[in-house]
Design a protein around this motif. Structure first.
Motif, PDB file in Angstrom:
ATOM      1  N   ARG A 157      14.707-102.282 -27.511  1.00 15.99           N
ATOM      2  CA  ARG A 157      14.266-103.427 -26.708  1.00 15.99           C
ATOM      3  C   ARG A 157      12.747-103.454 -26.682  1.00 15.99           C
ATOM      4  O   ARG A 157      12.082-102.545 -27.200  1.00 15.99           O
ATOM      5  CB  ARG A 157      14.844-103.318 -25.298  1.00 15.99           C
ATOM      6  CG  ARG A 157      14.333-102.128 -24.495  1.00 15.99           C
ATOM      7  CD  ARG A 157      15.008-102.070 -23.138  1.00 15.99           C
ATOM      8  NE  ARG A 157      16.230-101.297 -23.193  1.00 15.99           N
ATOM      9  CZ  ARG A 157      17.253-101.448 -22.363  1.00 15.99           C
ATOM     10  NH1 ARG A 157      17.203-102.348 -21.416  1.00 15.99           N
ATOM     11  NH2 ARG A 157      18.327-100.704 -22.452  1.00 15.99           N
ATOM     12  N   ASN A 178      21.664-106.126 -19.126  1.00 15.31           N
ATOM     13  CA  ASN A 178      22.858-106.001 -19.970  1.00 15.31           C
ATOM     14  C   ASN A 178      23.356-104.554 -19.982  1.00 15.31           C
ATOM     15  O   ASN A 178      23.673-103.993 -21.034  1.00 15.31           O
ATOM     16  CB  ASN A 178      22.586-106.484 -21.390  1.00 15.31           C
ATOM     17  CG  ASN A 178      23.882-106.858 -22.116  1.00 15.31           C
ATOM     18  OD1 ASN A 178      24.949-106.859 -21.515  1.00 15.31           O
ATOM     19  ND2 ASN A 178      23.768-107.161 -23.395  1.00 15.31           N
ATOM     20  N   ARG A 200      19.523-104.869 -27.385  1.00 17.58           N
ATOM     21  CA  ARG A 200      20.220-105.134 -26.133  1.00 17.58           C
ATOM     22  C   ARG A 200      20.760-106.559 -26.091  1.00 17.58           C
ATOM     23  O   ARG A 200      21.847-106.799 -25.579  1.00 17.58           O
ATOM     24  CB  ARG A 200      19.276-104.857 -24.956  1.00 17.58           C
ATOM     25  CG  ARG A 200      19.865-105.114 -23.586  1.00 17.58           C
ATOM     26  CD  ARG A 200      21.177-104.379 -23.353  1.00 17.58           C
ATOM     27  NE  ARG A 200      21.039-102.934 -23.320  1.00 17.58           N
ATOM     28  CZ  ARG A 200      22.064-102.102 -23.274  1.00 17.58           C
ATOM     29  NH1 ARG A 200      23.298-102.568 -23.304  1.00 17.58           N
ATOM     30  NH2 ARG A 200      21.883-100.811 -23.237  1.00 17.58           N
ATOM     31  N   PHE A 201      20.013-107.497 -26.634  1.00 19.65           N
ATOM     32  CA  PHE A 201      20.462-108.892 -26.629  1.00 19.65           C
ATOM     33  C   PHE A 201      20.527-109.417 -28.057  1.00 19.65           C
ATOM     34  O   PHE A 201      19.614-109.179 -28.862  1.00 19.65           O
ATOM     35  CB  PHE A 201      19.519-109.762 -25.787  1.00 19.65           C
ATOM     36  CG  PHE A 201      19.489-109.387 -24.337  1.00 19.65           C
ATOM     37  CD1 PHE A 201      20.513-109.774 -23.481  1.00 19.65           C
ATOM     38  CD2 PHE A 201      18.442-108.629 -23.821  1.00 19.65           C
ATOM     39  CE1 PHE A 201      20.495-109.414 -22.146  1.00 19.65           C
ATOM     40  CE2 PHE A 201      18.415-108.269 -22.477  1.00 19.65           C
ATOM     41  CZ  PHE A 201      19.448-108.671 -21.644  1.00 19.65           C
ATOM     42  N   ASP A 202      21.603-110.112 -28.369  1.00 16.98           N
ATOM     43  CA  ASP A 202      21.786-110.667 -29.715  1.00 16.98           C
ATOM     44  C   ASP A 202      20.640-111.608 -30.082  1.00 16.98           C
ATOM     45  O   ASP A 202      20.145-112.359 -29.244  1.00 16.98           O
ATOM     46  CB  ASP A 202      23.105-111.432 -29.799  1.00 16.98           C
ATOM     47  CG  ASP A 202      24.310-110.505 -29.692  1.00 16.98           C
ATOM     48  OD1 ASP A 202      24.181-109.345 -30.109  1.00 16.98           O
ATOM     49  OD2 ASP A 202      25.352-110.957 -29.174  1.00 16.98           O
ATOM     50  N   SER A 242      17.573-110.866 -30.991  1.00 18.56           N
ATOM     51  CA  SER A 242      16.200-110.378 -30.785  1.00 18.56           C
ATOM     52  C   SER A 242      15.943-109.159 -31.656  1.00 18.56           C
ATOM     53  O   SER A 242      16.851-108.364 -31.918  1.00 18.56           O
ATOM     54  CB  SER A 242      15.985-110.007 -29.314  1.00 18.56           C
ATOM     55  OG  SER A 242      16.835-108.942 -28.930  1.00 18.56           O
TER      56      SER A 242
END
Length: 604
Positions: free
Chosen positions: A217, A402, A157-159, A161
């Motif tokens: 995630r 996000n 979901r997040f760059d 990680s």
């Protein structure tokens, strides 16, 4: 080279030029244009087009309409004429003589064994040409899709990680399913989850091909994968939570194999899906994703008792297995069921508990969906400030998670509820905000359909309303927004009839790809013109098709119209049939709205 207006078309290379510059067409659009232009005197049926352009593949007739609409948008609305129940024909005059040779790869097959042999031979040659000509990745996409899985690598979901875990998961899933990953595809996992149907189309997948991806995630100290599979007719979503990546991958492989072993993706008629899910549940009773899909179907079909049984099972299973995502989902579904039954106090308690479970497990994307349902309760209490607070919070949670599409939907819903509660300024404010978010996120045009439709409903002037409705119908149709398209077509036909523009209304109806809805709209048009025989014939066809497909949105009003006619004519046999259908299928708001007329016609 064939010239018309500002355009020139090369039928050999199937390239369209406008004022010397090549126009961006898909392969199917180029082939369709070549087919029509090279035989301008011929009316091509949808079956002809599917055979010639889609090589006889089992694809929806809606695909033909969408590509015809795209060509009209690019060239001119009157370039291609629709002949009701016949097909499509090229209309624009040429500046020079049309080439007599048939365009490449668009010859019309004859329905004979000799014709099939020719098709097979041509297809073999065409395939060799494609393999030599297409970029390597496009070829890989098509071959992988025959698996039938096209595996778009799972993302985070997040760059920055879970990078190592993501790579490990993708490798394990690819090995477990025996399919390669689509590397270098013009679609990302995030884009896919935002607009699964359109991204599947972007890759050129057709027929039974399934596109699969997901987002990884962390939640509650464990890995959580949101998995999605998109087919031609419908999607499949699952939450998979486990302590280690090996367990996540193993569950993905098992669940994908289970759903692919069923007919869930291949059923064209929606009415059989519930039975297929019930069979899948019998085979895999502990699969929570199957339970969620079953519950959604029964809530949609207003089978509250059956849905309640499955909800209880999902809730118990999620607590035993310690699956907070499914526990929160089960409570959210229970709240929705309570609302459907008018049990608002019980619904509020269930949703409060669902929100707490989701918050404790840091499931922001589920929290946002729970807040939207809580806003529905506040709306029923005429409490706009509570509605605003809940939906603004839902949008904020979606942004933190996000999940931009969920954020857009929160503001769109806030606009709709503001309008229904009489807050005119706010309804425009929030709808414009939703539209701006779509533009900022560079989403595909299918997402604008609902927003355009509500701008039409909010419009004060007839011309403005018509403009927005026409814009709504120009957007791409997906399984998620098809109901918006049908509603907009219904509104536009009613508007044109009121303006005494029946010919234009008929053109709108004829272009509707859902055939039962098209028949229903033509029934309305003919009856408004006092063409009773034609109107009733269209109504009967609409009812028959809707009944077969299980589409009560069309079936109920047509059954009511035909019952009224049967009673007036004294046809008791037909009347009994329509009464039985109305008794078995009347639901929710429609039943309340038509209660007086139903009683007057003997539907108790």
């Amino acid at each position: 080279m064939i010239s018309f207006g500002d355009f020139r078309f090369d039928p050999t290379q199937q390239v369209l030029y406008r004022q010397g510059k090549a126009v961006d067409l898909t392969d199917k659009q180029s082939r369709l244009l070549a087919l029509l232009i090279c035989a301008p005197d011929r009316i091509f049926s949808k079956e002809d087009i599917l055979d010639a352009v889609w090589d006889g593949r089992a694809v929806s007739e809606q695909v033909v309409f969408q590509n015809i609409s795209k060509l009209r948008t690019l060239i001119a609305q009157d370039a291609i004429k629709t002949f009701p129940k016949k097909g499509y024909q090229w209309q624009l005059p040429f500046d020079d003589q049309v080439a007599q040779a048939a365009p490449r790869s668009v010859s019309m097959p004859k329905r004979t064994s000799y014709g099939r042999w020719i098709i097979a031979t041509v297809a073999g040659v065409a395939l060799m040409a494609i393999l030599l000509w297409l970029p390597r990745q496009q070829v890989e996409n098509r071959l992988v899709a025959g698996g039938p899985i096209a595996f778009l690598p799972i993302d985070v979901r997040f760059d920055g990680s879970l990078t190592g875990e993501r790579e490990q998961l993708n490798s394990l899933i690819a090995d477990g399913l025996g399919v390669p990953m689509l590397s270098g595809a013009p679609v990302s996992a995030r884009e896919f989850l935002n607009s699964a149907y359109m991204e599947r189309q972007k890759l050129g997948l057709e027929g039974g091909d399934i596109l699969m991806s997901g987002i990884l995630r962390r939640s509650d100290g464990r890995h959580l994968l949101v998995l999605r599979l998109q087919g031609q007719y419908r999607a499949w979503e699952a939450y998979i939570q486990a302590d280690d990546i090996d367990a996540v991958a193993g569950t993905v492989v098992a669940q994908v194999q289970q759903v692919l072993s069923s007919q869930y993706f291949s059923l064209a008629d929606d009415m059989f899906v519930t039975s297929e899910l019930a069979l899948l549940h019998d085979q895999t009773p502990d699969n929570p994703a199957v339970l969620v899909h079953l519950i959604e179907r029964h809530l949609q079909e207003v089978n509250a008792d059956v849905a309640g049984g499955y909800i209880d099972k999902l809730l118990a299973l999620s607590r035993v297995r310690d699956w907070p995502a499914y526990e929160a989902t089960a409570l959210w579904l229970a709240g929705r069921k309570a609302i459907a039954l008018g049990e608002f106090e019980a619904a509020a308690g269930l949703l409060d508990t669902a929100a707490k479970v989701a918050a404790d497990a840091e499931l922001l994307f589920i929290q946002s969906e729970i807040l939207k349902v809580q806003a529905e309760i506040a709306y029923r209490d005429d409490d706009f400030e509570a509605v605003r607070r809940l939906l603004v919070d839902a949008a904020a949670l979606s942004r933190l998670a996000n999940e931009p599409v969920k954020e857009v939907r929160a503001y769109t819903l806030l606009s709709i509820m503001a309008s229904k509660l009489g807050h005119d300024r706010e309804r425009y404010e929030y709808l414009h905000h939703a539209k701006a978010l779509l533009a900022d996120g560079k989403f595909d045009n299918s997402h604008y359909m609902l927003i355009n439709y509500h701008f039409a409903l909010f419009a004060d002037e007839v011309a403005e309303q018509e403009r927005w409705l026409v814009g709504t119908l120009s957007r791409p149709i997906t399984p998620e927004n098809a109901w918006v398209y049908e509603s907009a077509a219904d509104e536009l036909v009613a508007l044109l009839l009121k303006e005494e523009r029946a010919d234009e209304a008929l053109a709108v109806a004829n272009d509707v790809p859902m055939q039962d809805t098209a028949h229903m709209l033509r029934a309305d048009i003919f009856l408004a013109q006092d063409k009773v025989a034609e109107g009733l014939a269209e109504a009967r066809e609409a009812f028959t098709q809707a009944r077969i497909a299980g589409r009560r949105w069309v079936g109920l009003p047509m059954a009511l119209l035909l019952l009224d006619d049967s009673v007036e004519r004294g046809d008791q046999t037909a009347a009994a049939e329509y009464r039985r259908y109305l008794r078995d299928n009347r639901i929710g708001h429609w039943r309340t709205w038509q209660e007086g007329k139903l009683k007057a016609l003997g539907v108790e």
